[in-house]
Design an enzyme around this catalytic site. Sequence first.
Site, PDB file in Angstrom:
ATOM      1  N   LYS A  27       0.831  -1.206   0.000  1.00 35.93           N
ATOM      2  CA  LYS A  27       0.000   0.000   0.000  1.00 35.93           C
ATOM      3  C   LYS A  27       0.871   1.264   0.000  1.00 35.93           C
ATOM      4  O   LYS A  27       2.039   1.215   0.341  1.00 35.93           O
ATOM      5  CB  LYS A  27      -0.831  -0.025   1.282  1.00 35.93           C
ATOM      6  CG  LYS A  27      -2.104   0.773   1.267  1.00 35.93           C
ATOM      7  CD  LYS A  27      -2.907   0.447   2.519  1.00 35.93           C
ATOM      8  CE  LYS A  27      -2.624   1.414   3.667  1.00 35.93           C
ATOM      9  NZ  LYS A  27      -2.997   2.799   3.383  1.00 35.93           N
ATOM     10  N   GLY A  31       6.425   2.025   3.205  1.00 38.07           N
ATOM     11  CA  GLY A  31       7.872   1.859   3.284  1.00 38.07           C
ATOM     12  C   GLY A  31       8.469   1.039   2.141  1.00 38.07           C
ATOM     13  O   GLY A  31       9.565   0.486   2.278  1.00 38.07           O
ATOM     14  N   ASP A  56       7.400   3.455 -10.027  1.00 36.36           N
ATOM     15  CA  ASP A  56       6.408   4.350  -9.444  1.00 36.36           C
ATOM     16  C   ASP A  56       6.534   5.704 -10.127  1.00 36.36           C
ATOM     17  O   ASP A  56       7.620   6.271 -10.164  1.00 36.36           O
ATOM     18  CB  ASP A  56       6.697   4.471  -7.945  1.00 36.36           C
ATOM     19  CG  ASP A  56       5.606   5.225  -7.218  1.00 36.36           C
ATOM     20  OD1 ASP A  56       4.910   6.023  -7.869  1.00 36.36           O
ATOM     21  OD2 ASP A  56       5.466   5.011  -6.010  1.00 36.36           O
ATOM     22  N   LEU A 334      11.005   4.375  13.404  1.00 39.92           N
ATOM     23  CA  LEU A 334      12.193   5.115  13.838  1.00 39.92           C
ATOM     24  C   LEU A 334      11.809   6.569  14.123  1.00 39.92           C
ATOM     25  O   LEU A 334      10.702   7.009  13.789  1.00 39.92           O
ATOM     26  CB  LEU A 334      13.274   5.045  12.750  1.00 39.92           C
ATOM     27  CG  LEU A 334      13.659   3.621  12.302  1.00 39.92           C
ATOM     28  CD1 LEU A 334      14.655   3.663  11.161  1.00 39.92           C
ATOM     29  CD2 LEU A 334      14.193   2.812  13.472  1.00 39.92           C
TER      30      LEU A 334
HETATM   31  N1  LIG Z   1      10.436   2.332   9.991  1.00 41.29           N
HETATM   32  C1  LIG Z   1      10.396   3.629   9.668  1.00 41.29           C
HETATM   33  N2  LIG Z   1      10.609   4.582  10.610  1.00 41.29           N
HETATM   34  C2  LIG Z   1      10.566   5.882  10.310  1.00 41.29           C
HETATM   35  N3  LIG Z   1      10.331   6.353   9.090  1.00 41.29           N
HETATM   36  C3  LIG Z   1      10.107   5.472   8.100  1.00 41.29           C
HETATM   37  C4  LIG Z   1      10.131   4.072   8.331  1.00 41.29           C
HETATM   38  N4  LIG Z   1       9.869   3.451   7.162  1.00 41.29           N
HETATM   39  C5  LIG Z   1       9.698   4.413   6.243  1.00 41.29           C
HETATM   40  N5  LIG Z   1       9.851   5.634   6.797  1.00 41.29           N
HETATM   41  C6  LIG Z   1       9.686   6.935   6.167  1.00 41.29           C
HETATM   42  O1  LIG Z   1       8.322   7.026   5.812  1.00 41.29           O
HETATM   43  C7  LIG Z   1       8.171   7.674   4.556  1.00 41.29           C
HETATM   44  C8  LIG Z   1       7.462   6.749   3.590  1.00 41.29           C
HETATM   45  O2  LIG Z   1       8.305   5.638   3.308  1.00 41.29           O
HETATM   46  P1  LIG Z   1       8.553   5.155   1.810  1.00 41.29           P
HETATM   47  O3  LIG Z   1       8.764   6.313   0.911  1.00 41.29           O
HETATM   48  O4  LIG Z   1       9.600   4.110   1.853  1.00 41.29           O
HETATM   49  O5  LIG Z   1       7.130   4.494   1.546  1.00 41.29           O
HETATM   50  P2  LIG Z   1       6.517   4.022   0.150  1.00 41.29           P
HETATM   51  O6  LIG Z   1       5.706   2.823   0.460  1.00 41.29           O
HETATM   52  O7  LIG Z   1       7.593   3.899  -0.870  1.00 41.29           O
HETATM   53  O8  LIG Z   1       5.583   5.247  -0.191  1.00 41.29           O
HETATM   54  P3  LIG Z   1       4.894   5.573  -1.609  1.00 41.29           P
HETATM   55  O9  LIG Z   1       3.710   4.660  -1.677  1.00 41.29           O
HETATM   56  O10 LIG Z   1       4.526   7.002  -1.479  1.00 41.29           O
HETATM   57  O11 LIG Z   1       5.915   5.304  -2.657  1.00 41.29           O
HETATM   58  C9  LIG Z   1       9.562   8.067   4.112  1.00 41.29           C
HETATM   59  O12 LIG Z   1       9.796   9.385   4.492  1.00 41.29           O
HETATM   60  C10 LIG Z   1      10.470   7.119   4.891  1.00 41.29           C
HETATM   61  O13 LIG Z   1      11.736   7.704   5.136  1.00 41.29           O
HETATM   62 MG   LIG Z   2       7.812   4.763  -2.750  1.00 40.32          MG
END
Ligand SMILES: Nc1ncnc2c1ncn2[C@@H]1O[C@H](COP(=O)(O)OP(=O)(O)OP(=O)(O)O)[C@@H](O)[C@H]1O
Ligand SMILES: [Mg+2]
Length: 353
Positions: A27, A31, A56, A334
């Site tokens: 989703k 992350g 993406d 984190l």
């Molecule tokens: N375990 C964590 N602790 C803190 N921050 C996190 C953690 N995992 C991801 N993030 C942060 O949360 C945000 C979203 O993560 P990420 O971009 O990896 O998600 P995504 O699933 O790729 O999102 P999208 O669907 O928008 O592409 C980023 O700013 C990332 O640095």
């Molecule tokens: Mg992403």
Amino acid sequence: MDETSEERNLRKVIEDKELKWVFVGGKGGVGKTTCSCSIAIEFAKRRTSVLIISTDPAHNVSDAFNQKLSKTPVPIIGFDNLFGMEIDPSPLISGNGVSDLLGASGGSGSWDGLLNETNIGEMLQSFPGIDEAMSYIQVMKLVNSFHFDIVIFDTAPTGHTLRLLSLPATIEKSFAKILNLKSTLSPIFNSFSSMFAGVGGNSGEAAGGAPDDGRFSADSITSKMEELMPTIRQINKEFADASKTTFICVAIPEFLSLYETERLIQNLAKCKIDCRTIIVNQILMKESERNVLEVNENEECKYCLARMKIQRKYLQQFIDLYEEDFTLVFIPQLLHEVRGKEQLLQFAKFLLK
Ligand SMILES: Nc1ncnc2c1ncn2[C@@H]1O[C@H](COP(=O)(O)OP(=O)(O)OP(=O)(O)O)[C@@H](O)[C@H]1O
Ligand SMILES: [Mg+2]
Ligand SMILES: [Zn+2]
């Protein structure tokens, strides 16, 4: 963590020496990019050459590495064997994609439908669909030609991803069908191609290569299909081979993400794509906590406490539903964003702990 924590990591995948294609999906915002970049970094320590591809349209792989990427592989700064590239899959997966236009199901949208009805208008409309299928395969051909040891895909949210994954099989079926038709009905194709050439205003190029305006003649399309067919077959074979391809689901301990994970897993099974790992990210827990399911009752903030309790409920459901057949990997929330090489390396430690 509890007694099974030894197995709750990504080692089996990262240390696998056969894998060639790794998809990371889930989703929005859970992350995916953070996990796929960290996974790519860990592979870079173990393999000769690694490519991370962002499919993406938002392209946040470049944000994670603080570096601009393009449509062809570029070296990621700070590594000597890690490369990144971005592709825009949106034309491939938008409504009028190749599968709708060339659909194997017959009917007026398919090639045999078109040939039966000799509905030239519709047939003309189908040409952009073929172009898109071609561009997908050409991207994959390009990726193949670099002979990366392993390719990691940071995918767009679920719907797009599933369509992208099912595309090569659809294309193989459709191309095979068209090529088959072509050999039996080539006189009809020839008369079509002269009509297309006429529409393009290049009647002189009836059966030749691509006319100047970029439109392909029927013959040039089928010869292009013939040329790309081996790549399509190879990709389909490898995607369906669990020793070569795996899909890593990323989730968070919330209802919608759990629901989406289940949907994803069912669809991956339909597409015959291996999936054996679920990363549950952004768990509110103290790093020192022994058991992820334990709520820190000393938590003073009532919001955090409430959220922890909700997360524990869904974590338990992830365990009940998936622990038997999947490797679950738990990652704490984190206190900071994860950006740049150093932080991604730190994050990767949680994947391997
Ligand atoms: N375990 C964590 N602790 C803190 N921050 C996190 C953690 N995992 C991801 N993030 C942060 O949360 C945000 C979203 O993560 P990420 O971009 O990896 O998600 P995504 O699933 O790729 O999102 P999208 O669907 O928008 O592409 C980023 O700013 C990332 O640095
Ligand atoms: Mg992403
Ligand atoms: Zn709080």
